[in-house]
Design a protein around this motif. Sequence first.
Motif, PDB file in Angstrom:
ATOM      1  N   GLU A 136       0.836  -1.215   0.000  1.00 39.42           N
ATOM      2  CA  GLU A 136       0.000   0.000   0.000  1.00 39.42           C
ATOM      3  C   GLU A 136       0.868   1.261   0.000  1.00 39.42           C
ATOM      4  O   GLU A 136       0.499   2.281   0.575  1.00 39.42           O
ATOM      5  CB  GLU A 136      -0.930   0.017   1.221  1.00 39.42           C
ATOM      6  N   TRP A 164     -16.753  -1.198  -8.193  1.00 37.75           N
ATOM      7  CA  TRP A 164     -16.547  -2.637  -8.345  1.00 37.75           C
ATOM      8  C   TRP A 164     -17.192  -3.131  -9.637  1.00 37.75           C
ATOM      9  O   TRP A 164     -18.246  -2.618 -10.041  1.00 37.75           O
ATOM     10  CB  TRP A 164     -17.188  -3.384  -7.179  1.00 37.75           C
ATOM     11  N   ARG A 222     -17.360  -8.755  -8.719  1.00 37.83           N
ATOM     12  CA  ARG A 222     -17.031  -8.473  -7.316  1.00 37.83           C
ATOM     13  C   ARG A 222     -18.298  -8.132  -6.516  1.00 37.83           C
ATOM     14  O   ARG A 222     -18.438  -8.494  -5.352  1.00 37.83           O
ATOM     15  CB  ARG A 222     -16.006  -7.323  -7.295  1.00 37.83           C
ATOM     16  N   THR A 268     -19.494  -8.820   5.687  1.00 34.98           N
ATOM     17  CA  THR A 268     -18.132  -9.001   5.191  1.00 34.98           C
ATOM     18  C   THR A 268     -17.350  -7.692   5.168  1.00 34.98           C
ATOM     19  O   THR A 268     -16.189  -7.677   4.804  1.00 34.98           O
ATOM     20  CB  THR A 268     -18.160  -9.610   3.770  1.00 34.98           C
TER      21      THR A 268
HETATM   22  N1  GDD Z   1      -0.924  -6.882   7.084  1.00 35.15           N
HETATM   23  C1  GDD Z   1      -1.677  -7.414   6.127  1.00 35.15           C
HETATM   24  N2  GDD Z   1      -1.548  -8.743   5.833  1.00 35.15           N
HETATM   25  N3  GDD Z   1      -2.550  -6.631   5.469  1.00 35.15           N
HETATM   26  C2  GDD Z   1      -3.298  -7.187   4.495  1.00 35.15           C
HETATM   27  C3  GDD Z   1      -3.208  -8.552   4.138  1.00 35.15           C
HETATM   28  C4  GDD Z   1      -2.274  -9.365   4.862  1.00 35.15           C
HETATM   29  O1  GDD Z   1      -2.108 -10.558   4.632  1.00 35.15           O
HETATM   30  N4  GDD Z   1      -4.097  -8.779   3.128  1.00 35.15           N
HETATM   31  C5  GDD Z   1      -4.705  -7.606   2.881  1.00 35.15           C
HETATM   32  N5  GDD Z   1      -4.218  -6.637   3.678  1.00 35.15           N
HETATM   33  C6  GDD Z   1      -4.640  -5.232   3.786  1.00 35.15           C
HETATM   34  C7  GDD Z   1      -4.607  -4.433   2.511  1.00 35.15           C
HETATM   35  O2  GDD Z   1      -3.367  -3.816   2.292  1.00 35.15           O
HETATM   36  C8  GDD Z   1      -5.724  -3.412   2.759  1.00 35.15           C
HETATM   37  O3  GDD Z   1      -5.307  -2.337   3.544  1.00 35.15           O
HETATM   38  C9  GDD Z   1      -6.747  -4.218   3.552  1.00 35.15           C
HETATM   39  O4  GDD Z   1      -6.001  -5.259   4.177  1.00 35.15           O
HETATM   40  C10 GDD Z   1      -7.868  -4.806   2.690  1.00 35.15           C
HETATM   41  O5  GDD Z   1      -7.291  -5.580   1.647  1.00 35.15           O
HETATM   42  P1  GDD Z   1      -7.806  -5.482   0.122  1.00 35.15           P
HETATM   43  O6  GDD Z   1      -6.996  -6.437  -0.671  1.00 35.15           O
HETATM   44  O7  GDD Z   1      -7.859  -4.069  -0.332  1.00 35.15           O
HETATM   45  O8  GDD Z   1      -9.268  -6.049   0.328  1.00 35.15           O
HETATM   46  P2  GDD Z   1     -10.519  -5.903  -0.646  1.00 35.15           P
HETATM   47  O9  GDD Z   1     -10.705  -4.504  -1.071  1.00 35.15           O
HETATM   48  O10 GDD Z   1     -10.438  -6.934  -1.700  1.00 35.15           O
HETATM   49  O11 GDD Z   1     -11.675  -6.341   0.359  1.00 35.15           O
HETATM   50  C11 GDD Z   1     -12.316  -5.435   1.212  1.00 35.15           C
HETATM   51  O12 GDD Z   1     -13.691  -5.628   1.157  1.00 35.15           O
HETATM   52  C12 GDD Z   1     -14.121  -6.897   1.664  1.00 35.15           C
HETATM   53  C13 GDD Z   1     -15.607  -6.949   1.700  1.00 35.15           C
HETATM   54  O13 GDD Z   1     -16.218  -6.792   0.521  1.00 35.15           O
HETATM   55  C14 GDD Z   1     -11.833  -5.619   2.647  1.00 35.15           C
HETATM   56  O14 GDD Z   1     -12.426  -4.600   3.436  1.00 35.15           O
HETATM   57  C15 GDD Z   1     -12.215  -6.960   3.199  1.00 35.15           C
HETATM   58  O15 GDD Z   1     -11.833  -7.041   4.567  1.00 35.15           O
HETATM   59  C16 GDD Z   1     -13.691  -7.122   3.071  1.00 35.15           C
HETATM   60  O16 GDD Z   1     -14.058  -8.418   3.512  1.00 35.15           O
END
Ligand code: GDD
Length: 260
Positions: free
Chosen positions: A36, A157, A161, A184
């Motif tokens: 990030e 999205w 998604r 979620t």
């Molecule tokens: N430290 C760490 N380790 N951070 C992580 C990891 C990990 O293994 N995997 C993801 N992250 C962090 C990302 O950098 C970001 O800040 C946040 O967790 C969410 O990850 P994204 O990869 O952006 O998730 P998303 O956008 O696909 O999913 C979002 O929406 C989902 C619901 O629709 C998140 O909010 C999910 O938690 C949620 O379930």
Amino acid sequence: MASMEAGVTPAKSRREPEGRPSARDKYSVLLPTYNERENLPLIVWLLVKCFSESGFNYEIIIIDDGSPDGTRDVAEQLEKIYGSDKILLRPREKKLGLGTAYIHGMKHATGNYIIIMDADLSHHPKFIPEFIRKQKESNFDIVSGTRYKGNGGVYGWDLKRKIISRGANFVTQILLRPGASDLTGSFRLYKKEVLQKLIEKCVSKGYVFQMEMIIRARQLNYTIGEVPISFVDRVYGESKLGGNEIVSFLKGLLTLFATT
Ligand code: GDD
Ligand code: MN
């Protein structure tokens, strides 16, 4: 001055009016990061601005999982800029998953409230004062941001998604009747001791963690308030939600269904 030293009740411990954050309240924001680098300075800046303007006491805990893109260096810079009392970098060596990142971050939190959010700007800090107000309104144990109620929504999205997210919520609603509209989502505020209890009860480690938390919360009779939020898809970088996570979500859901 002399009167304070003599033990006269300092302003801090006087009773605060109902429904307002007290001077003793502190909000610990947990920011998990994996690749990030571009988003982190902006989200931190927005958080600092939001908390400074609203006057709440806060700290931001960054849990970086050995991101290959150098997110950790950026976090170290931010720690220097804003001060190590406001920005706490608590990294781990490698990518160990979102669920355990929260657990790790919480160990270092000094606030009595914990806010969990994504670091990729999908969750806007402008909603935080509303979360806090909502929490105070009925002394809720948890306040959950919801994309599926009131003015809440999802922007940016693709259809796939959206279907995954809606589908996951729909199936879970039917199987487990959890009493919250967005299962979620991961933009939430918890009383610290409540989050601690929930984490002890939760078995899942990945994305399914969010959903399990809400299910367990209902089992333990915790109260949940909801605030509609708009979730905006990230501009920089990519989602870490892959096919594996979807499979483990379904496995987790079935496990919960069988055991609760
Ligand atoms: N430290 C760490 N380790 N951070 C992580 C990891 C990990 O293994 N995997 C993801 N992250 C962090 C990302 O950098 C970001 O800040 C946040 O967790 C969410 O990850 P994204 O990869 O952006 O998730 P998303 O956008 O696909 O999913 C979002 O929406 C989902 C619901 O629709 C998140 O909010 C999910 O938690 C949620 O379930
Ligand atoms: Mn995201």
